[in-house]
Design an enzyme around this catalytic site. Structure first.
Site, PDB file in Angstrom:
ATOM      1  N   GLY A  48      42.995 -49.082 -39.425  1.00  0.00           N
ATOM      2  CA  GLY A  48      43.784 -50.094 -39.810  1.00  0.00           C
ATOM      3  C   GLY A  48      45.329 -50.070 -39.855  1.00  0.00           C
ATOM      4  N   GLY A  49      45.533 -48.354 -39.708  1.00  0.00           N
ATOM      5  CA  GLY A  49      47.140 -48.117 -39.357  1.00  0.00           C
ATOM      6  C   GLY A  49      48.204 -48.208 -41.155  1.00  0.00           C
TER       7      GLY A  49
ATOM      8  CB  SER B 167      42.762 -44.672 -37.049  1.00  0.00           C
ATOM      9  OG  SER B 167      44.267 -45.553 -36.510  1.00  0.00           O
TER      10      SER B 167
END
Length: 568
Positions: free
Chosen positions: A135-136, A215
């Site tokens: 989620g960055g 991620s």
């Protein structure tokens, strides 16, 4: 109703309550928790414990402090529902927060899901998946609503998911100890320690924990490889679409952004004292900090944007609780990391998702800015000599196009996919393979289940975007919707293959320990030094070499980069 029937119903109700009332006394006397029974992918019972506090609430004077152990509690804590996500600006999210959930600073919870009914610690032998969400570093959650683990449960794997502080709450730092660095990483480390101490109570083996993430979750999992306190406690790592070697996985000017936050919150704030900034931040409502639009004026080339601001940074090694004390690149080269088996890889065209709302013309315009700025192509942390940046950028770009990014937006996306995700993952795999077993993959299967068919495609047929593989592992916000049987048979087969490969690695540290017809009897080879072989996961399974022109990129970067080595 006669007496016999009444007694029968009461007895049945008593057995039902006893079955559903699953209570565990946690290790070290923190307190008791109550779980509940859910159904696995195959319809079997499993046991879920949600919203377990692994740290004290990071609120009040604990805001912007390193995480602390939670206080003990009396009675039985109900841990049967996820209700909170960590502070996040939902306007930045690619998905919406479920209506049942509240954005809160008090969010440091984890969830444990187990196929084994708790209570018999002598039989605690199951492998454990410790999952770190993506989620960055800006949004997302480890909650059940995001990551429903029922398919892993059917493979007899205990699954743990976590929340950690996001955005400025997790990664703003004054770089002098007043506001410590890497709080989100330190939350993750404390959560892992909780799991290592307590997982036997849920049937898990504390010696068989695999740390995994996607991620920025993979960034964090990679950074945990550096943690000396965790050496000997992690059996393996899975890094999906992310490596700490990525240019967006680390930033080197955190104090600048911290004080920029102060000026955004209060236009009259002029101090350069860390104590004054902390005082301002403690008095400011959390929602204002979360929604503050701090300008990204240090990493203007990074089209992911704010993700380049609130990310991990290198700390003072004198801090005994430091999470990152040296560049990951250098640590991998000399073997100064947890040398456990690693499964890592990427989607075939990661960057498509980041341009999902742009037209081809807009992508071409951004590509044109790279054509005009060699420093956008050659990251400053490669430490290329000033007089070599232009020629290095030209050679790097020529791997993807003979023309310009403006005129070839497909090549621009391929470059960004490589530069941000694929090249760092391949480099990480290559360097780590000199010290421990490494398995590299490319996920190329474009199905209905991943829900990404709507994305613009200007790169050709191999065009599977960031996050696609998650849909085949989980249900929920981060996974797929509905029942797997609602999807095409090829999607179902891909899902089955991925779960077999991943759970084999979690259990045996080898994704193909035996020949398996579902996997086409393929043997997934280890990465061996410079011989970068990988498994291409598409409609078929295929062993390939040289992922996405990695050899060509490496040749350029090796010729021009200089120490200290940070990104790749």
């Amino acid at each position: 109703m006669n007496l016999r029937m009444t007694i029968f119903l009461l007895v049945c109700l008593g057995f039902s309550l006893a079955e559903d009332d699953i209570v565990i006394q946690l290790w070290e006397k923190k307190g008791r928790i109550r779980g509940h029974v859910l159904k696995s992918g195959k319809g079997l019972d499993y046991y879920a414990f949600q919203n377990i506090p692994y740290a004290a609430p990071p609120t009040g004077q604990n805001r912007f402090k390193e995480p602390k152990e939670p206080d003990d509690w009396e009675g039985i804590l109900n841990t049967t529902v996820n209700e909170r996500v960590c502070m996040q600006n939902n306007a930045t999210a690619y998905t919406k927060i479920p209506n049942s959930m509240e954005i809160s600073e008090d969010c440091l919870f984890l969830n444990v899901y187990t196929p084994m009914k708790p209570g018999n610690i002598e039989k605690a032998s199951l492998s454990v998946l410790f999952w770190i969400h993506g989620g960055g570093y800006l949004f997302g959650s480890g909650a059940f609503q995001y990551y429903n683990p029922k398919f892993f449960i059917d493979a007899d794997v205990v699954v743990v998911t976590i929340n950690y502080r996001l955005g400025p709450f997790g990664f703003l730092t004054t770089a002098d100890g007043v506001i410590p660095a890497n709080l989100g990483l330190k939350d993750t480390i404390l959560a892992f320690k909780w799991v290592h101490r307590n997982i036997h109570l849920f049937g898990g083996d504390s010696k068989r924990i695999t740390v995994a993430g996607e991620s920025v979750g993979a960034f964090s999992a990679g950074y945990l490889q550096l943690n000396r306190e965790l050496r000997g406690k992690i059996q393996g790592f899975i890094l999906e679409s992310g490596s700490p070697l990525s240019p967006v996985a680390i930033q080197d000017d955190p104090r600048h952004f911290a004080f920029s936050m102060g000026k955004v919150l209060d236009s009259t704030f002029k101090s350069n004292r860390s104590e004054d900034l902390l005082d301002l931040l403690l008095k400011t409502p959390a929602i204002r900090i979360s929604e503050a639009d701090v300008p990204n004026d240090r990493y203007t080339a990074k089209v992911i944007g704010r993700n380049s601001i609130w990310t991990p940074t290198i700390e003072n090694g004198g801090n005994p609780s430091a999470a990152v004390t040296k560049p990951m690149h250098e640590a991998l080269i000399i073997g100064d990391f947890i040398q456990a088996p690693l499964l890592t890889g990427f989607c075939s065209e990661e960057f498509r998702i980041f341009f999902k709302n742009l037209t081809v013309e807009e992508i071409a315009r951004i590509g044109g800015s790279y054509d005009q700025n060699a420093s956008y192509i050659i990251d400053s942390r490669l430490h290329v000599a000033d007089n070599d940046v232009g020629i290095a950028a030209s050679k790097y770009k020529s791997i993807y196009t003979n023309g310009t990014f403006k005129n070839d937006p497909g090549a621009f996306i391929r470059f960004l996919s490589g530069d941000t995700f694929i090249t760092p993952a391949s480099r990480h795999a290559e360097l780590a393979s000199k010290f421990s077993p490494v398995y590299l993959y490319q996920f190329s299967y474009q199905g209905v289940m991943d829900g990404l068919l709507y994305l613009p495609n200007v790169t050709g047929t191999e065009s599977v975007a960031h996050t696609a593989e998650l849909k085949y592992f989980f249900e929920g916000v981060a996974g797929h919707a509905g029942d797997p049987t609602d999807y095409p048979e090829s999607d179902q087969l891909t899902m089955k293959r991925l779960l077999v490969l991943w759970t084999n690695f979690i259990k045996y540290q080898n994704p193909t320990p035996n020949l398996n017809p579902t996997l086409e009897n393929i043997v997934w080879p280890r990465v061996r030094g410079d011989n970068i072989q990988y498994l291409n996961i598409n409609h078929t399974l295929e062993i390939l070499s040289n992922p996405k022109s990695y050899d060509d990129v490496k040749r350029v970067l090796n010729n021009y980069m200089n120490p200290p080595l940070v990104v790749f």
